[in-house]
Every structure is written in C-alpha cells, then in structure tokens.
Scaffold this active site. Structure first.
Site, PDB file in Angstrom:
ATOM      1  N   ASP A  15      -2.394  -8.710  -7.485  1.00 19.13           N
ATOM      2  CA  ASP A  15      -1.807  -8.218  -8.751  1.00 19.13           C
ATOM      3  C   ASP A  15      -1.359  -9.313  -9.714  1.00 19.13           C
ATOM      4  OD1 ASP A  15      -2.234  -5.838  -7.439  1.00 19.13           O
ATOM      5  OD2 ASP A  15      -0.160  -5.149  -7.494  1.00 19.13           O
ATOM      6  N   LYS A 113      -6.009  -0.287  -7.249  1.00 18.15           N
ATOM      7  CA  LYS A 113      -5.132   0.601  -6.482  1.00 18.15           C
ATOM      8  C   LYS A 113      -4.130   1.259  -7.410  1.00 18.15           C
ATOM      9  CE  LYS A 113      -2.214  -3.327  -5.266  1.00 18.15           C
ATOM     10  NZ  LYS A 113      -0.993  -2.902  -5.962  1.00 18.15           N
ATOM     11  N   CYS A 158       3.955  -5.311  -3.232  1.00 13.30           N
ATOM     12  CA  CYS A 158       2.514  -5.222  -2.961  1.00 13.30           C
ATOM     13  C   CYS A 158       2.014  -6.296  -2.008  1.00 13.30           C
ATOM     14  CB  CYS A 158       1.746  -5.228  -4.283  1.00 13.30           C
ATOM     15  SG  CYS A 158       2.125  -3.753  -5.268  1.00 13.30           S
TER      16      CYS A 158
END
Ligand SMILES: [Zn+2]
Length: 206
Positions: A15, A113, A158
């Site tokens: 990310d 995601k 995450c």
C-alpha cells in the site's frame, strides 16, 4: 538486518499509495520517507508483489458511509469489528495511485484489495472476514515461494495482518520495520508486534 534474498523469497510491498503518504487522505507519518529505501531493497529481489488498497466510492469501511459515525471509531460488521476510516484509496483517483517515486519496474504482481463494497481487506491474503482469499497465496504457491518479506504501510494494519496471514498459510515471514510506518490507533502497534512475535513472524528491526 535483512538477509540476502534468495530465489524463493518474495518481497511484498504493501500500500505505498498517495493516500497513505503525507498529504494523503489517511496519511501515515513517515510514509514518504520509505519510498527511496523500499526502491533500493526491492531491486535486490527477483520477485516483488505490490498491494494496492482499492475501494469503490462509498465503501463500507468509510466513516462517511455510516450516518453519525466518526473516523477511527469501531463498528460491528457482519464479519466482526471494523475501524471506520476517512474516505481513502477510491479506485482510479490520485489518492489510490502508487506514490509517484515508487519505482519497482520488475514488479511481478499487483494485488488489489478492499474492492468489495461490504468487506474491508487489510491483509494481502484474506479479506477482513478472514476467509475470502485475494489470490496472492495461490500465486506464491505456484511460484514455489518459501519466504515472504513484508514492508510498507501501515505496519500495524495491512503489513501486520498480511504477515500474520502469511504465517497462517505456512510461509516463513519477515516484517521489515525500518521499511514500514504505523498509524497506531488505540494501541494497535503494540498489539500487532505482540501478535507477530507470538505467530513466529521475524521482525527485522534495523
Ligand atoms: Zn482501505
């Protein structure tokens, strides 16, 4: 210190997107500073996977989707507790794009995601219901990967959840803390470190 990568090691860069870096909608302090060192480390790996948080507008993880609720509070979803976030990483927006200085041209796979409206996904492997796979585990198995090395944003969500799932799936796992930065909501950083240690995730500290 990070060991010399071998052919069965996979680096998963989590990310590294505009909204999670300084100036973004859900900025993690220290995000921008990670880009250059992540580029340098990624160049040493044969196999690199990027993850990309990728939500439809009005996603169920956004506080704005729940009347009267503020960001960083927790609600109960059908799949369990869920922290509500500011709107972030809406697909096809600047905020969802990778940091412009992230430069890993040999990236083998990008895993998106959080694309499903009713369920969030912190982990690169499973949505927050804990059972719906993203497909990454299948890719790693087909590549005969043995060890997963994780870095990126955010360490306590995450990155950490991905590390725990990778262990659950039977991979050796390293979490590179100097190449990660945390949000730290209500003790989440201490909690993920403890969970990682208990699960056998090797935390690289320098
Ligand atoms: Zn998200």
């Amino acid at each position: 210190m990070l060991p010399t990568p071998g052919p069965r090691d996979v680096l998963v860069v989590v990310d590294m997107q505009n909204d999670f870096c300084e100036g973004g909608a859900l900025a993690v302090s220290g995000g921008n500073a990670l880009v250059a060192p992540i580029n340098a480390v990624a160049a040493r790996f044969d196999t690199v996977v990027l993850t990309q948080d990728w939500h439809p507008a009005g996603h169920s993880s956004f506080a704005s989707s729940h009347a009267g609720r503020d960001p960083f509070t927790t609600i109960e979803m059908p799949y369990g507790p869920q922290i509500l976030w500011p709107d972030h990483c809406i697909w096809d927006t600047h905020g969802a794009a990778f940091h412009r200085d992230l430069h890993i041209p040999h990236t083998r796979l990008v895993v998106r995601k959080g694309w499903d409206h009713p369920v969030d996904s912190y982990s690169a492997f499973f949505e927050n219901d804990g059972v719906t796979p993203t497909g990454l585990a299948g890719a790693l198995r087909e590549w005969d990967a043995e060890r997963v090395i994780l870095c990126g944003l955010a360490l306590d969500f995450c990155v950490g959840w991905s590390a725990l799932d990778a262990r659950r799936l039977g991979f050796s796992v390293m979490l590179v803390e100097p190449l990660s930065a945390a949000i730290d909501v209500d003790g989440s950083l201490a909690a993920i470190r403890t969970a990682c240690d208990d699960a056998g995730v090797v935390r690289i500290l320098e």
